[in-house]
Design a protein around this motif. Structure first.
Motif, PDB file in Angstrom:
ATOM      1  N   MET A  26       0.827  -1.204   0.000  1.00  0.00           N
ATOM      2  CA  MET A  26       0.000   0.000   0.000  1.00  0.00           C
ATOM      3  C   MET A  26       0.867   1.262   0.000  1.00  0.00           C
ATOM      4  SD  MET A  26      -2.915  -1.258   2.732  1.00  0.00           S
ATOM      5  CE  MET A  26      -3.808   0.301   2.746  1.00  0.00           C
ATOM      6  N   ILE A  27       1.945   1.240   0.759  1.00  0.00           N
ATOM      7  CA  ILE A  27       2.858   2.383   0.763  1.00  0.00           C
ATOM      8  C   ILE A  27       3.506   2.556  -0.610  1.00  0.00           C
ATOM      9  CG2 ILE A  27       5.012   3.278   1.750  1.00  0.00           C
ATOM     10  CD1 ILE A  27       4.230   1.894   4.364  1.00  0.00           C
ATOM     11  N   ALA A  28       3.887   1.439  -1.236  1.00  0.00           N
ATOM     12  CA  ALA A  28       4.509   1.506  -2.566  1.00  0.00           C
ATOM     13  C   ALA A  28       3.538   2.056  -3.598  1.00  0.00           C
ATOM     14  CB  ALA A  28       4.999   0.117  -2.974  1.00  0.00           C
ATOM     15  N   GLU A  29       2.270   1.627  -3.530  1.00  0.00           N
ATOM     16  CA  GLU A  29       1.278   2.104  -4.491  1.00  0.00           C
ATOM     17  C   GLU A  29       0.924   3.576  -4.276  1.00  0.00           C
ATOM     18  OE1 GLU A  29      -1.153  -2.123  -5.184  1.00  0.00           O
ATOM     19  OE2 GLU A  29      -1.903  -0.622  -3.779  1.00  0.00           O
ATOM     20  N   GLY A  30       1.049   4.061  -3.046  1.00  0.00           N
ATOM     21  CA  GLY A  30       0.671   5.434  -2.771  1.00  0.00           C
ATOM     22  C   GLY A  30       1.794   6.442  -2.864  1.00  0.00           C
ATOM     23  N   ARG A  31       3.041   5.959  -3.019  1.00  0.00           N
ATOM     24  CA  ARG A  31       4.161   6.904  -2.988  1.00  0.00           C
ATOM     25  C   ARG A  31       4.165   7.843  -4.184  1.00  0.00           C
ATOM     26  NH1 ARG A  31       6.400   2.178  -5.079  1.00  0.00           N
ATOM     27  NH2 ARG A  31       7.901   2.436  -6.783  1.00  0.00           N
ATOM     28  N   ASN A  32       3.590   7.426  -5.322  1.00  0.00           N
ATOM     29  CA  ASN A  32       3.580   8.304  -6.491  1.00  0.00           C
ATOM     30  C   ASN A  32       2.670   9.512  -6.303  1.00  0.00           C
ATOM     31  OD1 ASN A  32       5.358   6.644  -7.945  1.00  0.00           O
ATOM     32  ND2 ASN A  32       3.673   5.336  -8.666  1.00  0.00           N
ATOM     33  N   ALA A  33       1.698   9.381  -5.385  1.00  0.00           N
ATOM     34  CA  ALA A  33       0.774  10.491  -5.125  1.00  0.00           C
ATOM     35  C   ALA A  33       1.034  11.106  -3.758  1.00  0.00           C
ATOM     36  CB  ALA A  33      -0.665  10.007  -5.226  1.00  0.00           C
ATOM     37  N   LEU A  34       2.264  10.980  -3.274  1.00  0.00           N
ATOM     38  CA  LEU A  34       2.579  11.395  -1.905  1.00  0.00           C
ATOM     39  C   LEU A  34       2.306  12.878  -1.669  1.00  0.00           C
ATOM     40  CD1 LEU A  34       3.791  10.732   0.866  1.00  0.00           C
ATOM     41  CD2 LEU A  34       6.059  11.152  -0.100  1.00  0.00           C
ATOM     42  N   PHE A  35       2.610  13.727  -2.624  1.00  0.00           N
ATOM     43  CA  PHE A  35       2.464  15.172  -2.428  1.00  0.00           C
ATOM     44  C   PHE A  35       1.026  15.644  -2.563  1.00  0.00           C
ATOM     45  CE2 PHE A  35       6.934  14.707  -3.760  1.00  0.00           C
ATOM     46  CZ  PHE A  35       7.546  15.343  -2.692  1.00  0.00           C
ATOM     47  N   PHE A  36       0.186  14.862  -3.236  1.00  0.00           N
ATOM     48  CA  PHE A  36      -1.189  15.284  -3.472  1.00  0.00           C
ATOM     49  C   PHE A  36      -2.188  14.532  -2.588  1.00  0.00           C
ATOM     50  CE2 PHE A  36       1.227  15.797  -7.420  1.00  0.00           C
ATOM     51  CZ  PHE A  36       1.085  17.161  -7.612  1.00  0.00           C
ATOM     52  N   GLN A  37      -1.938  13.256  -2.319  1.00  0.00           N
ATOM     53  CA  GLN A  37      -2.760  12.451  -1.416  1.00  0.00           C
ATOM     54  C   GLN A  37      -1.846  11.746  -0.411  1.00  0.00           C
ATOM     55  OE1 GLN A  37      -3.314  11.911  -4.905  1.00  0.00           O
ATOM     56  NE2 GLN A  37      -5.146  13.195  -5.021  1.00  0.00           N
ATOM     57  N   PRO A  38      -1.269  12.497   0.526  1.00  0.00           N
ATOM     58  CA  PRO A  38      -0.302  11.892   1.454  1.00  0.00           C
ATOM     59  C   PRO A  38      -0.900  10.827   2.358  1.00  0.00           C
ATOM     60  CG  PRO A  38      -0.897  14.115   2.156  1.00  0.00           C
ATOM     61  CD  PRO A  38      -1.478  13.931   0.789  1.00  0.00           C
ATOM     62  N   TRP A  39      -2.217  10.848   2.529  1.00  0.00           N
ATOM     63  CA  TRP A  39      -2.848   9.851   3.399  1.00  0.00           C
ATOM     64  C   TRP A  39      -2.682   8.434   2.852  1.00  0.00           C
ATOM     65  CZ3 TRP A  39      -6.603   7.670   0.375  1.00  0.00           C
ATOM     66  CH2 TRP A  39      -7.115   8.460  -0.659  1.00  0.00           C
ATOM     67  N   LEU A  40      -2.436   8.300   1.548  1.00  0.00           N
ATOM     68  CA  LEU A  40      -2.221   6.973   0.971  1.00  0.00           C
ATOM     69  C   LEU A  40      -0.974   6.302   1.548  1.00  0.00           C
ATOM     70  CD1 LEU A  40      -3.030   7.686  -2.797  1.00  0.00           C
ATOM     71  CD2 LEU A  40      -4.404   6.352  -1.176  1.00  0.00           C
ATOM     72  N   VAL A  41      -0.018   7.099   1.989  1.00  0.00           N
ATOM     73  CA  VAL A  41       1.205   6.581   2.606  1.00  0.00           C
ATOM     74  C   VAL A  41       1.139   6.686   4.125  1.00  0.00           C
ATOM     75  CG1 VAL A  41       3.701   6.937   2.826  1.00  0.00           C
ATOM     76  CG2 VAL A  41       2.606   7.088   0.581  1.00  0.00           C
ATOM     77  N   ILE A  42       0.555   7.779   4.622  1.00  0.00           N
ATOM     78  CA  ILE A  42       0.546   8.019   6.068  1.00  0.00           C
ATOM     79  C   ILE A  42      -0.274   6.955   6.804  1.00  0.00           C
ATOM     80  CG2 ILE A  42      -0.245   9.605   7.868  1.00  0.00           C
ATOM     81  CD1 ILE A  42       0.446  11.902   5.988  1.00  0.00           C
ATOM     82  N   ILE A  43      -1.418   6.550   6.245  1.00  0.00           N
ATOM     83  CA  ILE A  43      -2.284   5.593   6.950  1.00  0.00           C
ATOM     84  C   ILE A  43      -1.609   4.237   7.128  1.00  0.00           C
ATOM     85  CG2 ILE A  43      -4.438   4.293   6.782  1.00  0.00           C
ATOM     86  CD1 ILE A  43      -5.743   6.794   5.613  1.00  0.00           C
TER      87      ILE A  43
END
Length: 294
Positions: free
Chosen positions: A248-265
């Motif tokens: 999940m962290i790997a899939e969300g890292r590309n959108a880290l600056f726009f949807q940081p919750w994808l990595v933070i959660i």
């Protein structure tokens, strides 16, 4: 005589240990958090109406409720429209299963070798020490990546690979504890009475080194969870679409600056579980082996 001695006078050792555990803040907090995550893993299907693999592209990247989303998806959705809370709950299952399975495999290997090396010594100890030196010389993550890639990624393969690569601490601690216990009078008495080595190891040595093993088990539990998350983040761990916090962290890292919750959660869940396990291990060391602090 101190106040502590008066309190412990006549109290069974097990009761005294349990009492100290209940008073240790690290054990209490860590145990509550770990128990909470285990409950989430067990009852994940009952806690969410969504399926972790169901995609809805028209509903992708929905923010969580605290960022303007709705309660239909409290933690939002990912880039494929999958409910993020559902994937987080099922990812908890993967982390707990891998942690328990890999730690158990490493415990069996390390404790077995540590008991043999510590009790018999001599050639057995030299052979085990050589195996330990070889294991310590290996780049664990790179070797794990290679093994999973060659065999093929799956949950069972990740558990076995992580377990096989994380037994050295069990060995070192068990070997040292066994070398101390084997010289004690009750072990010498059992040997003089004709008890077999297997019987002595099972009845006399292992119960006395078990507190050390339990402490190491908790630390290795956290390390196994981190190892699985690392492998999944690098793309050679739990295969998609099975949810894993590292994936999940790997899939969300590309959108880290726009949807940081994808990595933070998932990153926050991983941090909380691992630190809770480590607090438990640290507290168990304080309670069962306070001399280790020295």
């Amino acid at each position: 005589m101190s106040t502590v001695d008066l309190d412990l006078e006549g109290e069974p050792p097990l009761h005294a240990t349990l009492r100290r555990m209940r008073r240790h803040k690290g054990i209490v907090f860590g145990g509550l958090v770990v128990g909470f995550f285990i409950l989430l893993a067990l009852f994940a299907p009952l806690l969410t109406p969504h399926d972790y693999a169901t995609q809805n592209i028209a509903n992708r990247m929905v923010p969580p409720v605290w960022a303007g989303g709705d309660w239909a998806h409290p933690f939002g959705t990912d880039h494929l429209g999958r409910d993020y809370l559902t994937r987080l709950l099922y990812g908890t299952r993967i982390s707990v299963i891998v942690g328990i399975g890999a730690s158990t495999i490493g415990c069996v290997i390390g404790v077995g070798l540590g008991l043999a090396a510590g009790y018999w010594g001599g050639r057995v100890d030299r052979v085990v020490s050589f195996l330990l030196a070889c294991q310590l010389a290996m780049p664990t993550i790179l070797l794990g990546m290679a093994l999973v890639f060659i065999i093929g990624p799956s949950t069972l393969v990740v558990i076995c690979v992580v377990g096989i690569l994380h037994w050295n601490l069990f060995l070192v601690v068990t070997r040292a504890a066994t070398m101390r216990v084997r010289e004690m009078e009750f072990v010498q008495a059992s040997r003089a009475l004709g008890a077999s080595s297997t019987s002595i190891l099972a009845r006399d040595v292992l119960p006395n080194v078990m507190p050390h093993i339990i402490v190491i088990y908790t630390f290795e539990f956290g390390k196994a969870i981190l190892a699985e998350a690392t492998l999944s983040f690098l793309g050679v761990g739990i295969p998609a679409p099975t949810p894993s916090w590292g994936l999940m962290i790997a899939e969300g890292r590309n959108a880290l600056f726009f949807q940081p919750w994808l990595v933070i959660i998932p990153g926050g869940a991983l941090f909380l579980l691992v630190i809770a396990v480590n607090l438990m291990g640290d507290g168990l060391r304080d309670v069962t082996a306070p001399e280790a602090r020295q």
